[in-house]
Design a protein around this motif. Structure first.
Motif, PDB file in Angstrom:
ATOM      1  N   LYS A 161      18.613  -6.035 -43.077  1.00 53.02           N
ATOM      2  CA  LYS A 161      20.019  -6.038 -43.440  1.00 53.02           C
ATOM      3  C   LYS A 161      20.779  -5.113 -42.489  1.00 53.02           C
ATOM      4  N   PRO A 162      22.053  -5.422 -42.226  1.00 57.50           N
ATOM      5  CA  PRO A 162      22.825  -4.634 -41.253  1.00 57.50           C
ATOM      6  C   PRO A 162      22.750  -3.126 -41.444  1.00 57.50           C
ATOM      7  N   MET A 163      22.973  -2.636 -42.661  1.00 57.29           N
ATOM      8  CA  MET A 163      22.974  -1.192 -42.878  1.00 57.29           C
ATOM      9  C   MET A 163      21.583  -0.590 -42.742  1.00 57.29           C
ATOM     10  N   THR A 164      20.544  -1.372 -43.058  1.00 53.62           N
ATOM     11  CA  THR A 164      19.176  -0.889 -42.851  1.00 53.62           C
ATOM     12  C   THR A 164      18.902  -0.724 -41.363  1.00 53.62           C
ATOM     13  N   ALA A 165      19.330  -1.709 -40.576  1.00 55.22           N
ATOM     14  CA  ALA A 165      19.153  -1.645 -39.123  1.00 55.22           C
ATOM     15  C   ALA A 165      19.968  -0.513 -38.516  1.00 55.22           C
ATOM     16  N   VAL A 166      21.159  -0.280 -39.088  1.00 52.77           N
ATOM     17  CA  VAL A 166      22.045   0.778 -38.591  1.00 52.77           C
ATOM     18  C   VAL A 166      21.381   2.143 -38.691  1.00 52.77           C
ATOM     19  N   PHE A 167      20.606   2.373 -39.746  1.00 53.63           N
ATOM     20  CA  PHE A 167      19.982   3.677 -39.931  1.00 53.63           C
ATOM     21  C   PHE A 167      18.545   3.739 -39.411  1.00 53.63           C
ATOM     22  N   MET A 168      17.929   2.585 -39.163  1.00 54.86           N
ATOM     23  CA  MET A 168      16.560   2.589 -38.659  1.00 54.86           C
ATOM     24  C   MET A 168      16.528   2.740 -37.138  1.00 54.86           C
ATOM     25  N   GLY A 169      17.369   1.991 -36.445  1.00 56.25           N
ATOM     26  CA  GLY A 169      17.405   2.051 -34.988  1.00 56.25           C
ATOM     27  C   GLY A 169      17.692   3.440 -34.440  1.00 56.25           C
ATOM     28  N   PRO A 170      18.670   4.171 -34.994  1.00 57.70           N
ATOM     29  CA  PRO A 170      18.993   5.506 -34.489  1.00 57.70           C
ATOM     30  C   PRO A 170      17.863   6.519 -34.591  1.00 57.70           C
ATOM     31  N   VAL A 171      16.908   6.288 -35.511  1.00 59.29           N
ATOM     32  CA  VAL A 171      15.761   7.199 -35.587  1.00 59.29           C
ATOM     33  C   VAL A 171      14.997   7.144 -34.268  1.00 59.29           C
ATOM     34  N   LEU A 172      14.844   5.945 -33.730  1.00 62.53           N
ATOM     35  CA  LEU A 172      14.190   5.786 -32.427  1.00 62.53           C
ATOM     36  C   LEU A 172      15.047   6.416 -31.331  1.00 62.53           C
ATOM     37  N   PHE A 173      16.365   6.289 -31.466  1.00 61.64           N
ATOM     38  CA  PHE A 173      17.285   6.898 -30.510  1.00 61.64           C
ATOM     39  C   PHE A 173      17.142   8.413 -30.518  1.00 61.64           C
ATOM     40  N   ILE A 175      14.444  10.113 -31.579  1.00 60.13           N
ATOM     41  CA  ILE A 175      13.114  10.442 -31.067  1.00 60.13           C
ATOM     42  C   ILE A 175      13.089  10.409 -29.550  1.00 60.13           C
ATOM     43  N   ALA A 176      13.856   9.483 -28.977  1.00 60.67           N
ATOM     44  CA  ALA A 176      13.888   9.337 -27.519  1.00 60.67           C
ATOM     45  C   ALA A 176      14.397  10.598 -26.833  1.00 60.67           C
ATOM     46  N   HIS A 177      15.131  11.441 -27.574  1.00 62.17           N
ATOM     47  CA  HIS A 177      15.654  12.678 -26.986  1.00 62.17           C
ATOM     48  C   HIS A 177      14.680  13.845 -27.110  1.00 62.17           C
ATOM     49  N   PHE A 178      13.530  13.614 -27.754  1.00 67.81           N
ATOM     50  CA  PHE A 178      12.567  14.684 -27.937  1.00 67.81           C
ATOM     51  C   PHE A 178      11.877  15.084 -26.628  1.00 67.81           C
ATOM     52  N   HIS A 179      11.994  14.227 -25.605  1.00 70.16           N
ATOM     53  CA  HIS A 179      11.357  14.585 -24.338  1.00 70.16           C
ATOM     54  C   HIS A 179      11.982  15.827 -23.721  1.00 70.16           C
ATOM     55  N   HIS A 180      13.211  16.168 -24.176  1.00 68.73           N
ATOM     56  CA  HIS A 180      13.860  17.388 -23.679  1.00 68.73           C
ATOM     57  C   HIS A 180      13.115  18.645 -24.123  1.00 68.73           C
ATOM     58  N   LEU A 181      12.283  18.514 -25.153  1.00 66.57           N
ATOM     59  CA  LEU A 181      11.485  19.652 -25.624  1.00 66.57           C
ATOM     60  C   LEU A 181      10.628  20.207 -24.498  1.00 66.57           C
ATOM     61  N   PHE A 182       9.939  19.321 -23.792  1.00 66.85           N
ATOM     62  CA  PHE A 182       9.051  19.748 -22.711  1.00 66.85           C
ATOM     63  C   PHE A 182       9.841  20.272 -21.520  1.00 66.85           C
ATOM     64  N   LEU A 199      14.918  19.831 -32.509  1.00 66.70           N
ATOM     65  CA  LEU A 199      15.094  19.308 -33.856  1.00 66.70           C
ATOM     66  C   LEU A 199      16.570  19.151 -34.191  1.00 66.70           C
ATOM     67  N   PHE A 200      17.372  20.126 -33.761  1.00 70.36           N
ATOM     68  CA  PHE A 200      18.821  20.032 -33.969  1.00 70.36           C
ATOM     69  C   PHE A 200      19.381  18.849 -33.194  1.00 70.36           C
ATOM     70  N   GLN A 201      18.915  18.689 -31.939  1.00 71.06           N
ATOM     71  CA  GLN A 201      19.369  17.565 -31.120  1.00 71.06           C
ATOM     72  C   GLN A 201      18.948  16.236 -31.745  1.00 71.06           C
ATOM     73  N   PHE A 202      17.733  16.193 -32.307  1.00 77.44           N
ATOM     74  CA  PHE A 202      17.265  14.987 -32.972  1.00 77.44           C
ATOM     75  C   PHE A 202      18.177  14.634 -34.143  1.00 77.44           C
ATOM     76  N   ALA A 203      18.597  15.642 -34.880  1.00 82.74           N
ATOM     77  CA  ALA A 203      19.436  15.420 -36.062  1.00 82.74           C
ATOM     78  C   ALA A 203      20.786  14.829 -35.669  1.00 82.74           C
ATOM     79  N   PHE A 208      24.676  10.403 -34.647  1.00 84.06           N
ATOM     80  CA  PHE A 208      25.576   9.676 -33.750  1.00 84.06           C
ATOM     81  C   PHE A 208      25.051   8.264 -33.521  1.00 84.06           C
ATOM     82  N   GLY A 209      23.730   8.129 -33.390  1.00 90.55           N
ATOM     83  CA  GLY A 209      23.142   6.813 -33.186  1.00 90.55           C
ATOM     84  C   GLY A 209      23.475   5.866 -34.321  1.00 90.55           C
ATOM     85  N   ALA A 210      23.475   6.391 -35.564  1.00 90.24           N
ATOM     86  CA  ALA A 210      23.832   5.569 -36.721  1.00 90.24           C
ATOM     87  C   ALA A 210      25.292   5.135 -36.632  1.00 90.24           C
TER      88      ALA A 210
END
Length: 286
Positions: A161-173, A175-182, A199-203, A208-210
């Motif tokens: 459903k649209p709203m499910t996709a809206v909140f699921m996709g951004p989690v991957l978005f 996570i994609a920023h976690f590479h800045h940790l290293f 973790l703050f950046q992930f949040a 924003f991704g949502a």
């Protein structure tokens, strides 16, 4: 295979396809194996090339995982948010909505005289000559919105459903920023500090991704989240601590602007993203 089994397989393959695309995007940044800082000109140029390759491949990748039923509702370009109908509205209204949300920071910029800088042609000329500025204000938003919204959301929307996709996709978005940790650890941060920042950046990138995914799904245009992303990257995360640096009267005005902007944004986010305005019949059923 029954209809239910087929639907389940389509959804499972779409989710894993999105996960794989996420890792592919992040991996493209490190394929060169350099130890130079991410802000080094040669690193930036190589990463520009890498993400450009991912951007070129991603639509074909998405098309492979889209079912015939999904494509029957709209061709690949329409699925990716590239269409003429409603383009003007999608280029203006979501950007205004986003600017309203940043009414507080915009007021701070006005009071500090930053707005005068934007009227200087040399500011824009020098900015486009700065690779870090181009990365942050153009290439990062363009590549991220193209991959994580235009190419990823259609795969999720065909089974969620649209709203499910809206909140699921951004989690991957996020996570994609976690590479800045290293990268932060390599530049001298201790692990705990680097982790807290990441973790703050992930949040906030997930939030924003949502919002960005919501704009894409509601308008059916990739330009809507793209311009919002460029604007948000330019403004940065609001620095609430700076409010105390202003005189008492201006401080009250700034706080009022923060509250007013957020209130107006909440009131009008639904009406200003009404799919009917953008002639969107693809991603959101009205």
């Amino acid at each position: 295979m029954t209809e239910i089994e087929s639907s389940g397989w389509t959804c499972l393959s779409s989710v894993f396809a999105c996960i794989f695309l996420t890792f592919g995007y992040v991996a493209s940044l490190y394929v060169w194996g350099t130890k130079l800082n991410r802000d080094h000109p040669s690193v930036i140029k190589r990463r520009f090339f890498s993400v450009t390759c991912i951007m070129l491949v991603a639509p074909f990748y998405t098309n492979y995982f889209l079912s015939d039923e999904t494509l029957s509702k709209g061709d690949l370009l329409a699925q990716l948010g590239i269409r003429a109908s409603g383009l003007v509205a999608a280029s203006i209204l979501p950007l205004i909505l986003t600017a309203v949300l940043f009414l507080g920071p915009l007021t701070m910029q006005f009071l500090s005289g930053t707005w005068k800088l934007y009227a200087e042609p040399l500011y824009w000329i020098s900015s486009w000559q700065d690779l870090i500025w181009v990365r942050n204000h153009f290439m990062a938003p363009l590549s991220e919105e193209w991959v994580f919204r235009a190419c990823m959301m259609p795969m999720l929307l065909q089974c969620l459903k649209p709203m499910t996709a809206v909140f699921m996709g951004p989690v991957l978005f996020g996570i994609a920023h976690f590479h800045h940790l290293f990268e932060r650890i390599n530049t001298g941060y201790n692990f705990q500090t680097a982790l807290m920042i990441s973790l703050f950046q992930f949040a906030y990138t997930s939030l924003f991704g949502a919002y960005s995914a919501y704009l894409f799904v509601r308008t059916g245009h990739v330009v809507a989240p793209l311009l919002a992303h460029i604007f948000c990257n330019h403004m940065g995360f609001p620095n609430f601590g700076e409010v105390n640096q202003y005189p008492p009267t201006q401080r009250i005005l700034i706080i009022f602007s923060f509250l007013l902007g957020f209130s107006i944004w909440c009131m009008y986010i639904s009406s200003m993203t009404n799919p009917d305005i953008y002639d969107n019949r693809l991603h959101w059923e009205t």
